[in-house]
Every structure is written in structure tokens, then in C-alpha cells.
Design a protein around this motif. Structure first.
Motif, PDB file in Angstrom:
ATOM      1  N   GLU A 260      35.808  29.346  34.661  1.00  0.00           N
ATOM      2  CA  GLU A 260      34.990  30.493  34.274  1.00  0.00           C
ATOM      3  C   GLU A 260      33.563  30.278  34.768  1.00  0.00           C
ATOM      4  O   GLU A 260      32.885  29.350  34.338  1.00  0.00           O
ATOM      5  CB  GLU A 260      35.017  30.685  32.754  1.00  0.00           C
ATOM      6  CG  GLU A 260      34.328  31.961  32.304  1.00  0.00           C
ATOM      7  CD  GLU A 260      34.565  32.246  30.830  1.00  0.00           C
ATOM      8  OE1 GLU A 260      34.076  33.272  30.328  1.00  0.00           O
ATOM      9  OE2 GLU A 260      35.249  31.438  30.181  1.00  0.00           O
ATOM     10  N   PHE A 261      33.130  31.149  35.663  1.00  0.00           N
ATOM     11  CA  PHE A 261      31.785  31.072  36.228  1.00  0.00           C
ATOM     12  C   PHE A 261      30.873  32.037  35.470  1.00  0.00           C
ATOM     13  O   PHE A 261      31.222  33.207  35.265  1.00  0.00           O
ATOM     14  CB  PHE A 261      31.800  31.435  37.719  1.00  0.00           C
ATOM     15  CG  PHE A 261      32.444  30.397  38.591  1.00  0.00           C
ATOM     16  CD1 PHE A 261      31.683  29.432  39.214  1.00  0.00           C
ATOM     17  CD2 PHE A 261      33.812  30.385  38.792  1.00  0.00           C
ATOM     18  CE1 PHE A 261      32.260  28.474  40.020  1.00  0.00           C
ATOM     19  CE2 PHE A 261      34.412  29.429  39.592  1.00  0.00           C
ATOM     20  CZ  PHE A 261      33.627  28.466  40.218  1.00  0.00           C
ATOM     21  N   LEU A 262      29.713  31.544  35.060  1.00  0.00           N
ATOM     22  CA  LEU A 262      28.699  32.367  34.411  1.00  0.00           C
ATOM     23  C   LEU A 262      27.621  32.661  35.447  1.00  0.00           C
ATOM     24  O   LEU A 262      26.712  31.867  35.670  1.00  0.00           O
ATOM     25  CB  LEU A 262      28.117  31.641  33.189  1.00  0.00           C
ATOM     26  CG  LEU A 262      29.152  31.136  32.163  1.00  0.00           C
ATOM     27  CD1 LEU A 262      28.453  30.450  31.003  1.00  0.00           C
ATOM     28  CD2 LEU A 262      30.036  32.275  31.668  1.00  0.00           C
ATOM     29  N   ILE A 263      27.750  33.803  36.109  1.00  0.00           N
ATOM     30  CA  ILE A 263      26.891  34.164  37.232  1.00  0.00           C
ATOM     31  C   ILE A 263      25.752  35.035  36.713  1.00  0.00           C
ATOM     32  O   ILE A 263      25.996  36.038  36.025  1.00  0.00           O
ATOM     33  CB  ILE A 263      27.696  34.913  38.304  1.00  0.00           C
ATOM     34  CG1 ILE A 263      28.893  34.050  38.752  1.00  0.00           C
ATOM     35  CG2 ILE A 263      26.820  35.263  39.489  1.00  0.00           C
ATOM     36  CD1 ILE A 263      29.802  34.739  39.742  1.00  0.00           C
ATOM     37  N   PRO A 264      24.490  34.700  37.012  1.00  0.00           N
ATOM     38  CA  PRO A 264      23.368  35.530  36.548  1.00  0.00           C
ATOM     39  C   PRO A 264      23.475  36.962  37.062  1.00  0.00           C
ATOM     40  O   PRO A 264      23.952  37.221  38.167  1.00  0.00           O
ATOM     41  CB  PRO A 264      22.136  34.810  37.131  1.00  0.00           C
ATOM     42  CG  PRO A 264      22.582  33.407  37.361  1.00  0.00           C
ATOM     43  CD  PRO A 264      24.039  33.488  37.717  1.00  0.00           C
ATOM     44  N   ASN A 265      23.020  37.891  36.246  1.00  0.00           N
ATOM     45  CA  ASN A 265      23.089  39.311  36.616  1.00  0.00           C
ATOM     46  C   ASN A 265      22.297  39.618  37.872  1.00  0.00           C
ATOM     47  O   ASN A 265      22.651  40.524  38.637  1.00  0.00           O
ATOM     48  CB  ASN A 265      22.579  40.173  35.458  1.00  0.00           C
ATOM     49  CG  ASN A 265      23.498  40.131  34.261  1.00  0.00           C
ATOM     50  OD1 ASN A 265      24.703  40.011  34.406  1.00  0.00           O
ATOM     51  ND2 ASN A 265      22.937  40.223  33.065  1.00  0.00           N
ATOM     52  N   GLU A 266      21.219  38.871  38.099  1.00  0.00           N
ATOM     53  CA  GLU A 266      20.375  39.132  39.261  1.00  0.00           C
ATOM     54  C   GLU A 266      21.131  38.945  40.557  1.00  0.00           C
ATOM     55  O   GLU A 266      20.862  39.634  41.553  1.00  0.00           O
ATOM     56  CB  GLU A 266      19.152  38.218  39.217  1.00  0.00           C
ATOM     57  CG  GLU A 266      18.113  38.506  40.284  1.00  0.00           C
ATOM     58  CD  GLU A 266      16.931  37.562  40.190  1.00  0.00           C
ATOM     59  OE1 GLU A 266      15.956  37.758  40.942  1.00  0.00           O
ATOM     60  OE2 GLU A 266      16.989  36.628  39.376  1.00  0.00           O
ATOM     61  N   ASP A 267      22.095  38.020  40.586  1.00  0.00           N
ATOM     62  CA  ASP A 267      22.868  37.786  41.806  1.00  0.00           C
ATOM     63  C   ASP A 267      23.700  39.006  42.190  1.00  0.00           C
ATOM     64  O   ASP A 267      23.948  39.245  43.377  1.00  0.00           O
ATOM     65  CB  ASP A 267      23.783  36.568  41.625  1.00  0.00           C
ATOM     66  CG  ASP A 267      22.990  35.270  41.527  1.00  0.00           C
ATOM     67  OD1 ASP A 267      21.766  35.311  41.764  1.00  0.00           O
ATOM     68  OD2 ASP A 267      23.575  34.231  41.190  1.00  0.00           O
ATOM     69  N   PHE A 268      24.145  39.779  41.209  1.00  0.00           N
ATOM     70  CA  PHE A 268      24.938  40.968  41.510  1.00  0.00           C
ATOM     71  C   PHE A 268      24.070  42.113  42.012  1.00  0.00           C
ATOM     72  O   PHE A 268      24.587  43.081  42.570  1.00  0.00           O
ATOM     73  CB  PHE A 268      25.696  41.423  40.262  1.00  0.00           C
ATOM     74  CG  PHE A 268      26.838  40.533  39.898  1.00  0.00           C
ATOM     75  CD1 PHE A 268      28.106  40.769  40.401  1.00  0.00           C
ATOM     76  CD2 PHE A 268      26.661  39.440  39.069  1.00  0.00           C
ATOM     77  CE1 PHE A 268      29.172  39.949  40.072  1.00  0.00           C
ATOM     78  CE2 PHE A 268      27.713  38.616  38.737  1.00  0.00           C
ATOM     79  CZ  PHE A 268      28.970  38.864  39.249  1.00  0.00           C
ATOM     80  N   ILE A 269      22.754  42.028  41.833  1.00  0.00           N
ATOM     81  CA  ILE A 269      21.849  43.058  42.318  1.00  0.00           C
ATOM     82  C   ILE A 269      21.309  42.713  43.697  1.00  0.00           C
ATOM     83  O   ILE A 269      21.178  43.582  44.573  1.00  0.00           O
ATOM     84  CB  ILE A 269      20.689  43.265  41.324  1.00  0.00           C
ATOM     85  CG1 ILE A 269      21.231  43.688  39.954  1.00  0.00           C
ATOM     86  CG2 ILE A 269      19.693  44.296  41.830  1.00  0.00           C
ATOM     87  CD1 ILE A 269      21.934  45.013  39.948  1.00  0.00           C
ATOM     88  N   THR A 270      21.009  41.436  43.938  1.00  0.00           N
ATOM     89  CA  THR A 270      20.352  41.028  45.182  1.00  0.00           C
ATOM     90  C   THR A 270      21.323  40.555  46.253  1.00  0.00           C
ATOM     91  O   THR A 270      20.963  40.546  47.432  1.00  0.00           O
ATOM     92  CB  THR A 270      19.340  39.910  44.888  1.00  0.00           C
ATOM     93  OG1 THR A 270      20.016  38.795  44.279  1.00  0.00           O
ATOM     94  CG2 THR A 270      18.261  40.397  43.935  1.00  0.00           C
ATOM     95  N   ASN A 271      22.538  40.129  45.896  1.00  0.00           N
ATOM     96  CA  ASN A 271      23.487  39.599  46.870  1.00  0.00           C
ATOM     97  C   ASN A 271      24.590  40.617  47.154  1.00  0.00           C
ATOM     98  O   ASN A 271      24.774  41.590  46.419  1.00  0.00           O
ATOM     99  CB  ASN A 271      24.116  38.296  46.355  1.00  0.00           C
ATOM    100  CG  ASN A 271      23.090  37.195  46.188  1.00  0.00           C
ATOM    101  OD1 ASN A 271      22.043  37.204  46.838  1.00  0.00           O
ATOM    102  ND2 ASN A 271      23.364  36.253  45.306  1.00  0.00           N
ATOM    103  N   GLN A 272      25.299  40.351  48.241  1.00  0.00           N
ATOM    104  CA  GLN A 272      26.424  41.212  48.618  1.00  0.00           C
ATOM    105  C   GLN A 272      27.634  40.856  47.769  1.00  0.00           C
ATOM    106  O   GLN A 272      28.066  39.703  47.727  1.00  0.00           O
ATOM    107  CB  GLN A 272      26.754  41.059  50.100  1.00  0.00           C
ATOM    108  CG  GLN A 272      27.878  41.970  50.578  1.00  0.00           C
ATOM    109  CD  GLN A 272      28.169  41.788  52.055  1.00  0.00           C
ATOM    110  OE1 GLN A 272      27.618  40.895  52.678  1.00  0.00           O
ATOM    111  NE2 GLN A 272      29.029  42.624  52.596  1.00  0.00           N
ATOM    112  N   VAL A 273      28.174  41.858  47.104  1.00  0.00           N
ATOM    113  CA  VAL A 273      29.313  41.670  46.206  1.00  0.00           C
ATOM    114  C   VAL A 273      30.471  42.524  46.712  1.00  0.00           C
ATOM    115  O   VAL A 273      30.292  43.701  47.034  1.00  0.00           O
ATOM    116  CB  VAL A 273      28.954  42.065  44.760  1.00  0.00           C
ATOM    117  CG1 VAL A 273      30.146  41.849  43.836  1.00  0.00           C
ATOM    118  CG2 VAL A 273      27.747  41.279  44.271  1.00  0.00           C
ATOM    119  N   ILE A 274      31.647  41.926  46.766  1.00  0.00           N
ATOM    120  CA  ILE A 274      32.857  42.663  47.135  1.00  0.00           C
ATOM    121  C   ILE A 274      33.607  42.983  45.847  1.00  0.00           C
ATOM    122  O   ILE A 274      34.069  42.077  45.152  1.00  0.00           O
ATOM    123  CB  ILE A 274      33.754  41.848  48.085  1.00  0.00           C
ATOM    124  CG1 ILE A 274      33.001  41.508  49.379  1.00  0.00           C
ATOM    125  CG2 ILE A 274      35.028  42.608  48.407  1.00  0.00           C
ATOM    126  CD1 ILE A 274      33.787  40.618  50.315  1.00  0.00           C
TER     127      ILE A 274
END
Length: 452
Positions: free
Chosen positions: A302-316
Motif C-alpha cells: 500500500e503506497f501513500l502517495i501525496p496528493n500534490e503528485d497527482f496534480i503535478t505529475n502525469q497520471v494514467i
């Protein structure tokens, strides 16, 4: 302040000495001691029977917790019952009022009720702290010491301009804050659970409403607690502004993740259950939090990914608009194979894989003529990317292997030709040598086969 406290303590001490010098007081203390000894004996005798009855409780964890809490305090239960019976006997005998027995009964009963009631709190440290604070307050009230202690605590104060902060005010504020925050947390969890069960709202809207409810209740509880405690909120304006500026610089990442979480919930770019790829992480979203997104991978991590990464990085997002996902599988066959037959076999083989969607047509195209093979790309669709991509690719490759093997289609492998020359024979010129100039050997070592 210390002088007043010392005088009050001295007066209380004199009253206690005068009280204990009376014969009736000594008799009452002896009765209380006998009740405690009998309660200890009864507890040891009934311990096994009560535990056997508690083990028979099945399917009711709350009842079991309550029974376990009472079982651990059975000595206190017996003590309260015995003291209560002693007070009844004393009253029936028509003797003078037993003040010590009455006070001990009230103190023991208050501690028993508070200790059992605090078992609803799962945190043991917090439960013990609440028990201690509540029983201390009850004991001061029973002994009629609450007002003198309050006056003493109110006398210990410091003044900042027009603001006076006493020890009593600080204790009241902390107690009210703890109580209102706990109440806000309980109400927030209840409302959040009700919102999450609502089928009329989208998953992202449920999370967003739940977060706003919790944050609003916490802010409301803080305001109510400070107002009830008598804290002047206008005096905290400058201090709160300075603290806000400091927190803005120190917690900018936390605030950024919080705002990013709100944006994610509003634009509904991702939601619980979506299958996503972010960098090297592939999995499905389990939960959206205020600071991070919980992503569970196929291997259970289970990865706890910061919300900012989903705004600034490319997400598929593999399931943003629909759950259909196209997968490409590349393979090659030998040059002696018929490309038309290979395409037909490949399509038939993919159709036999259970997870491949039959409604969307499978296509197979030649992509080029390689060094050792005719290269193809096979494209098919699946509807459950959260079940994994590698496993379905493996099933397709295995189906291709079985189909090609059953129909005599050869899979190529790299081949290299090595030419050895005899040292006794003249070397061919560059233009005569097949494949270009003859290779040069390093150093003076003779070539392979020179001594044959």
C-alpha cells in the motif's frame, strides 16, 4: 496565593484530626476496613465462575467488553455493596449518621461508574486519564472541596495587559477542548459513515462531504470550547495571525497536499476503485485522504502517495471514462511462416483467453521485417485492469505458443555465423573476403587453427 493555600490546608488538617479523635469515627473506619477485606475474599472466590460465564458470550463484543470491565473491578463492586449494606444496617439501628461510611460509599460508587463507563474508549491511556480526571472532580465535589480548590487555582494567574490567565482557566479550557474535540470526532465519524453509505452521491462527493463535515465540526468545537471557557477570542487575533503566518511557511507542503486533495475531489479525476499508474507504481485507489491517496498494488503493498503528485505529475487512469483497456503484445515468427496464417492463429489464440473482451475485435498487424523474424503486434481489450496486466499478457503469450506449436509455426532465435581461416593459407583481400575485411587479431598470437 501560597499563603492562602497553606492556611486552608492547615484548617482542613485540624478538622480531620478533630474528626478522627471521636470514637464513632474510629468505628466507622473499622467497618470500612472489614468491608474491604470481605470484598477481596468474595472476589477471589467468584473469579472463576464469572470468567466461565464470560467465555460463553458469543457474537456480542460490546457486551463482552462491558462484562470484562466489570469483572476486573468485582472487588470494588463487592466493596460498594458491602458498604451500602453497612449504611443500611446503621440507619436501621437508629444510630447517628455515619459520615465516613456515607462518604466512602459515594467515592467508591463514583469511581466504579466512571471506570466502567470509560471502557467505551479504546485507547487505554486516554481512558485512564479521563477516569482520573473525572474521579478527581467527583471526589472534590463529594468532599465539598471543589469551591476552595477552584478559588485557589483561580488565584494562580498571570496578566498580559487586559487579559488575565489563571490556572483554573487553563484547566477548564483544556478539559473543554478535550471534551468537545472528542465529541466532534465521534459525531464526524457517525456522519461520515452515513454519507459513505449514501448511494445517491458519487464516491468523490462522499469523501469531500465527509472531510468538510469533520473539519467544520473540529473548528466549531474549538470555538465553542474557548467561548464557554471564557477566553476572549478577540485577544487571540494578533497571536493567531502570527501563528498562521508561521504555519504557512513551515507547513506549506501539508497545505499544498490538502488543497490538492480538495481539487482532486472536485474535478473527480480519480476516485476510489480506479486503476492508476504513477511512475513505477501500478495499482488501484483504496482511499482518498486529506493529505495522501492510498494506492494498493498487485503484490499487496500500500503506497501513500501525496496528493500534490497527482496534480503535478502525469497520471494514467486506466478507468477514468470507462474500464475498457487496450493491451499490445509484440511477437515475431520465422521467415518460413505464412503471415496470413499467423494472423489468423494469433486472433484465435487470443479469443480463448477468458479476460479478453469479445465485443471489441482483436487485431493483428505486421510491423516490420526484422533481422531474424517477421514482427507482429497483437491488440486486444480487457475490462478489468485492476486484476493485473502482466498476468493477462502471460496468458496470451502462452496461448500463442500453444497455437503456433500445434500448427508448425516456428519462433525465431538469433543466429550468428563464425568463419575460421587457416594461418597457412593466404588471407583473402578485403574485397574478396565474404562479409568485408578479414578480422585482425590482437597482438602476435596466432589465429585459431594455426597449428592444425
Amino acid at each position: 496565593m501560597l499563603r492562602q493555600f497553606a492556611e486552608r490546608a492547615e484548617a482542613i488538617g485540624r478538622d480531620l484530626l478533630d474528626f478522627f479523635h471521636e470514637p464513632s469515627s474510629l468505628f466507622q473506619m473499622a467497618v470500612v476496613a472489614v468491608c474491604f477485606i470481605l470484598a477481596t475474599i468474595f472476589d477471589r472466590l467468584s473469579r472463576g465462575a464469572i470468567e466461565d460465564q464470560a467465555r460463553r458470550i458469543k457474537g456480542a463484543p460490546r457486551v463482552l467488553r462491558l462484562v470484562a470491565a466489570i469483572r476486573r473491578r468485582m472487588r470494588l463492586v463487592y466493596f460498594v455493596l458491602l458498604v451500602w449494606m453497612a449504611s443500611l444496617v446503621d440507619a436501621a439501628a437508629g444510630g447517628p449518621a455515619s459520615e465516613i461510611i456515607a462518604v466512602v460509599l459515594k467515592l467508591a460508587l463514583a469511581f466504579l461508574v466512571i471506570a466502567v463507563a470509560s471502557r467505551i474508549i479504546r485507547n487505554r491511556l486516554l481512558a485512564r486519564l479521563i477516569t482520573l480526571v473525572a474521579w478527581t472532580f467527583a471526589a472534590l465535589s463529594i468532599l465539598h472541596w471543589l469551591e476552595p480548590v477552584a478559588v485557589t487555582l483561580d488565584g494562580a494567574a498571570v496578566t498580559f495587559g487586559a487579559t488575565r490567565i489563571s490556572l483554573l482557566l487553563a484547566i477548564k479550557t483544556v478539559a473543554l477542548l478535550a471534551g468537545t474535540l472528542w465529541l466532534a470526532s465521534v459525531i464526524g465519524q457517525f456522519l461520515d459513515a452515513r454519507v459513505r453509505r449514501s448511494e445517491e452521491l458519487t464516491p468523490t462527493l462522499r469523501v469531500l462531504i465527509g472531510k468538510f463535515l469533520r473539519i467544520g465540526l473540529i473548528l466549531l468545537s474549538l470555538t465553542v470550547a474557548l467561548a464557554v471557557a471564557g477566553v476572549d477570542l478577540t485577544a487571540l487575533t494578533v497571536l493567531s495571525g502570527a501563528i498562521g503566518v508561521g504555519l504557512g511557511f513551515g507547513l506549506q507542503k501539508v497545505v499544498s497536499n490538502f488543497i490538492s486533495g480538495i481539487i482532486i475531489l472536485l474535478d473527480r479525476s480519480i476516485k476510489p476503485g480506479d486503476t492508476i499508474s504513477l511512475g513505477e507504481t501500478f495499482g488501484w485507489i483504496r482511499e482518498l485522504r486529506a493529505r495522501f491517496v492510498s494506492v494498493v498494488t498487485r503484490d499487496g503493498r500500500e503506497f501513500l502517495i501525496p496528493n500534490e503528485d497527482f496534480i503535478t505529475n502525469q497520471v494514467i487512469n486506466w478507468s477514468f471514462t470507462n474500464e475498457l483497456v487496450r493491451i499490445d503484445v509484440k511477437f515475431g515468427v520465422a521467415y518460413d511462416s505464412d503471415p496470413h496464417a499467423v494472423i489468423a492463429l494469433a486472433k484465435a489464440a487470443v479469443a480463448s483467453v477468458p479476460r479478453v473482451v469479445e465485443a471489441n475485435p482483436v487485431v493483428c498487424w505486421i510491423t516490420g521485417f526484422g533481422d531474424s523474424s517477421i514482427d507482429f503486434v497483437l491488440r486486444f481489450w480487457i475490462r478489468d485492469p485492476q486484476a493485473g496486466l502482466t498476468n493477462v499478457k502471460g496468458a496470451v503469450f502462452l496461448a500463442l505458443w500453444d497455437a503456433f506449436k500445434a500448427n508448425g509455426v516456428t519462433l525465431p532465435f538469433p543466429q550468428r555465423d563464425v568463419t575460421l581461416y587457416d594461418a597457412r593459407m593466404p588471407k583473402p583481400r578485403a574485397e574478396e573476403a565474404p562479409g568485408g575485411p578479414a578480422p585482425a587479431f590482437a597482438g602476435d598470437a596466432p589465429p585459431v587453427g594455426a597449428n592444425d
